[in-house]
Motif scaffolding. Structure first.
Motif, mmCIF file in Angstrom:
data_model
loop_
_atom_site.group_PDB
_atom_site.id
_atom_site.type_symbol
_atom_site.label_atom_id
_atom_site.label_comp_id
_atom_site.label_asym_id
_atom_site.label_seq_id
_atom_site.Cartn_x
_atom_site.Cartn_y
_atom_site.Cartn_z
ATOM 1 N N HIS A 5 0.845 -1.197 0.000
ATOM 2 C CA HIS A 5 0.000 0.000 0.000
ATOM 3 C C HIS A 5 0.884 1.252 0.000
ATOM 4 O O HIS A 5 0.913 2.012 0.980
ATOM 5 C CB HIS A 5 -0.978 0.013 1.180
ATOM 6 C CG HIS A 5 -0.427 -0.575 2.446
ATOM 7 N ND1 HIS A 5 0.506 0.076 3.225
ATOM 8 C CD2 HIS A 5 -0.674 -1.756 3.043
ATOM 9 C CE1 HIS A 5 0.800 -0.674 4.264
ATOM 10 N NE2 HIS A 5 0.097 -1.794 4.185
ATOM 11 N N PHE B 230 -2.553 9.398 -0.914
ATOM 12 C CA PHE B 230 -3.175 8.676 -2.011
ATOM 13 C C PHE B 230 -2.573 7.283 -2.180
ATOM 14 O O PHE B 230 -1.348 7.134 -2.217
ATOM 15 C CB PHE B 230 -2.991 9.435 -3.333
ATOM 16 C CG PHE B 230 -3.532 10.831 -3.321
ATOM 17 C CD1 PHE B 230 -4.824 11.086 -3.763
ATOM 18 C CD2 PHE B 230 -2.753 11.892 -2.861
ATOM 19 C CE1 PHE B 230 -5.334 12.372 -3.747
ATOM 20 C CE2 PHE B 230 -3.249 13.185 -2.845
ATOM 21 C CZ PHE B 230 -4.546 13.433 -3.290
ATOM 22 N N ASN C 158 -2.687 4.645 -5.101
ATOM 23 C CA ASN C 158 -3.106 4.644 -6.505
ATOM 24 C C ASN C 158 -2.164 3.754 -7.318
ATOM 25 O O ASN C 158 -1.413 4.218 -8.172
ATOM 26 C CB ASN C 158 -3.101 6.093 -7.022
ATOM 27 C CG ASN C 158 -3.588 6.232 -8.448
ATOM 28 O OD1 ASN C 158 -3.120 7.097 -9.171
ATOM 29 N ND2 ASN C 158 -4.520 5.400 -8.867
ATOM 30 N N THR C 159 -2.199 2.451 -7.046
ATOM 31 C CA THR C 159 -1.301 1.517 -7.732
ATOM 32 C C THR C 159 -1.875 1.026 -9.054
ATOM 33 O O THR C 159 -1.170 0.435 -9.863
ATOM 34 C CB THR C 159 -1.041 0.276 -6.852
ATOM 35 O OG1 THR C 159 -2.260 -0.466 -6.714
ATOM 36 C CG2 THR C 159 -0.528 0.672 -5.477
ATOM 37 N N ASN C 160 -3.193 1.249 -9.272
ATOM 38 C CA ASN C 160 -3.890 0.778 -10.474
ATOM 39 C C ASN C 160 -3.859 -0.742 -10.613
ATOM 40 O O ASN C 160 -3.827 -1.267 -11.735
ATOM 41 C CB ASN C 160 -3.308 1.436 -11.735
ATOM 42 C CG ASN C 160 -3.722 2.897 -11.855
ATOM 43 O OD1 ASN C 160 -4.899 3.229 -11.824
ATOM 44 N ND2 ASN C 160 -2.730 3.775 -11.971
ATOM 45 N N ASP D 90 -7.208 -0.681 -5.248
ATOM 46 C CA ASP D 90 -6.836 0.477 -4.436
ATOM 47 C C ASP D 90 -7.961 0.873 -3.482
ATOM 48 O O ASP D 90 -7.739 1.068 -2.289
ATOM 49 C CB ASP D 90 -6.459 1.655 -5.339
ATOM 50 C CG ASP D 90 -5.150 1.428 -6.066
ATOM 51 O OD1 ASP D 90 -4.190 0.988 -5.410
ATOM 52 O OD2 ASP D 90 -5.079 1.666 -7.279
ATOM 53 N N ASP E 249 -9.771 2.694 -8.517
ATOM 54 C CA ASP E 249 -8.314 2.741 -8.530
ATOM 55 C C ASP E 249 -7.703 3.851 -7.684
ATOM 56 O O ASP E 249 -6.605 4.332 -7.994
ATOM 57 C CB ASP E 249 -7.814 2.839 -9.979
ATOM 58 C CG ASP E 249 -8.178 1.598 -10.778
ATOM 59 O OD1 ASP E 249 -7.882 0.487 -10.309
ATOM 60 O OD2 ASP E 249 -8.783 1.727 -11.851
ATOM 61 N N VAL E 250 -8.386 4.247 -6.632
ATOM 62 C CA VAL E 250 -7.780 5.219 -5.715
ATOM 63 C C VAL E 250 -8.438 5.136 -4.338
ATOM 64 O O VAL E 250 -9.639 4.919 -4.220
ATOM 65 C CB VAL E 250 -7.890 6.670 -6.256
ATOM 66 C CG1 VAL E 250 -9.341 7.152 -6.270
ATOM 67 C CG2 VAL E 250 -7.021 7.624 -5.446
ATOM 68 N N ILE F 193 -8.215 7.691 -0.977
ATOM 69 C CA ILE F 193 -7.696 8.961 -0.464
ATOM 70 C C ILE F 193 -7.902 8.987 1.047
ATOM 71 O O ILE F 193 -9.011 8.777 1.530
ATOM 72 C CB ILE F 193 -8.412 10.171 -1.094
ATOM 73 C CG1 ILE F 193 -8.368 10.097 -2.621
ATOM 74 C CG2 ILE F 193 -7.774 11.476 -0.601
ATOM 75 C CD1 ILE F 193 -9.237 11.146 -3.304
ATOM 76 N N THR G 292 -12.546 14.748 -4.749
ATOM 77 C CA THR G 292 -13.293 13.498 -4.894
ATOM 78 C C THR G 292 -14.204 13.534 -6.118
ATOM 79 O O THR G 292 -14.356 12.532 -6.812
ATOM 80 C CB THR G 292 -14.126 13.189 -3.635
ATOM 81 O OG1 THR G 292 -14.928 14.330 -3.304
ATOM 82 C CG2 THR G 292 -13.233 12.850 -2.462
ATOM 83 N N PHE H 60 -12.027 12.863 -9.186
ATOM 84 C CA PHE H 60 -11.695 11.439 -9.312
ATOM 85 C C PHE H 60 -12.931 10.632 -9.706
ATOM 86 O O PHE H 60 -12.843 9.709 -10.513
ATOM 87 C CB PHE H 60 -11.117 10.900 -8.000
ATOM 88 C CG PHE H 60 -9.642 11.148 -7.839
ATOM 89 C CD1 PHE H 60 -8.710 10.365 -8.489
ATOM 90 C CD2 PHE H 60 -9.185 12.170 -7.019
ATOM 91 C CE1 PHE H 60 -7.351 10.573 -8.339
ATOM 92 C CE2 PHE H 60 -7.824 12.395 -6.855
ATOM 93 C CZ PHE H 60 -6.902 11.593 -7.519
ATOM 94 N N GLY I 200 -12.853 8.207 -13.156
ATOM 95 C CA GLY I 200 -12.527 6.811 -12.927
ATOM 96 C C GLY I 200 -13.219 5.853 -13.881
ATOM 97 O O GLY I 200 -14.340 6.101 -14.320
#
Length: 268
Positions: free
Chosen positions: A159, A173, A175-177, A181, A210-211, A213, A230, A233, A237
């Motif tokens: 993470h 954040f 945000n590993t895609n 996530d 994919d995120v 926060i 937000t 995003f 997304g």
């Protein structure tokens, strides 16, 4: 070129039309449904977020959506086995408007918050397959055991966190895609670790798949920044979840919304 929902619908239909597929448009919800004619399995696209993504990335956004749909349809038709692939099971967060069935079969899920549900997936590399009750019955598997394995596998994921500070507020954040996530909001040990860094109010957001926060809100401006962030995003997304954020209180997530003058309000 000025893109509209109607033009976007036409463009996606042209790219996704193939023999053996049905494509239908729900004008009331601005949704495009692409499904296999024989099985009825398919993907529903909300065109509002796709349009917002197109305005930022143009043709690249269309290419990504087409790839996502093609991979999802392929995965639905691929025969999969859970047994032997237990380490590839993960929980995924979805909005409460997400369908609870696929191909007429009930999906395995848990209620989560007023805005979200937890579904369970079998990772297939470039795509995934949501686990349905039929898959469990075919292999004689227990839903409770599947959910335990999913949580265990989630804790094994890295993470990495990126930090940004705006007007005296800190935003972290993930945000590993990798597709999971947002799911990391279920990792209690990770959240406790992050909680130690928080100086003000800890607020969590999962606007899309994919995120994740994690916000450290230290003044009223922070809520305004978070609201804009937000929504940005959420509309960009591939798999939108919710533009609302959450307080973490005694281990429970409580949805909030941002009212006028930057003050937070709890959602009843």
């Amino acid at each position: 070129m000025k893109m509209t929902v109607e033009k976007l619908k036409k463009l996606l239909t042209e790219r996704l039309e193939k023999e053996g597929r049905n494509i239908a448009y729900n004008r009331e919800k601005d949704q495009l449904r692409v499904e296999k004619a024989e099985s009825g399995k398919g993907v529903t696209l909300s065109l509002g977020p796709v349009l917002a993504k197109w305005e930022r990335n143009r043709e690249k956004a269309i290419d990504e959506i087409v790839f996502y749909v093609e991979e999802a349809l392929r995965a639905m038709e691929t025969e999969v086995k859970i047994t032997g692939n237990e380490r590839k099971i993960f929980p995924v967060i979805r909005s409460t408007s997400f369908p609870k069935t696929a191909g007429g079969k009930p999906l395995v899920y848990d209620e989560h918050t007023a805005e979200t549900r937890i579904f369970y997936s079998l990772d297939m590399g470039s795509s995934y397959r949501l686990i349905d009750e039929g898959m469990l019955a075919d292999e004689g598997l227990d839903a409770g055991r599947i959910k335990e394995m999913a949580r265990f596998n989630l804790r094994s994921l890295d993470h990495p966190v990126k930090k940004d500070s705006v007007s005296g507020n800190d935003f972290y954040f993930v945000n590993t895609n990798d597709g999971y996530d947002a799911s990391r909001i279920l990792n209690e040990s990770f959240l406790k670790e992050m909680e130690k860094k928080i100086k003000g109010e800890m607020v969590l957001s999962v606007p899309h798949q994919d995120v994740l926060i994690i916000s450290d809100i230290q003044n009223s401006t922070g809520y305004d920044v978070l609201a804009h962030m937000t929504m940005h995003f959420y509309t960009s997304g591939r798999v939108p979840i919710t533009p609302l954020s959450f307080y973490l209180k005694d281990g429970e997530l409580e949805p909030i919304f941002i009212m006028a003058k930057n003050k937070p309000g709890r959602k009843e």
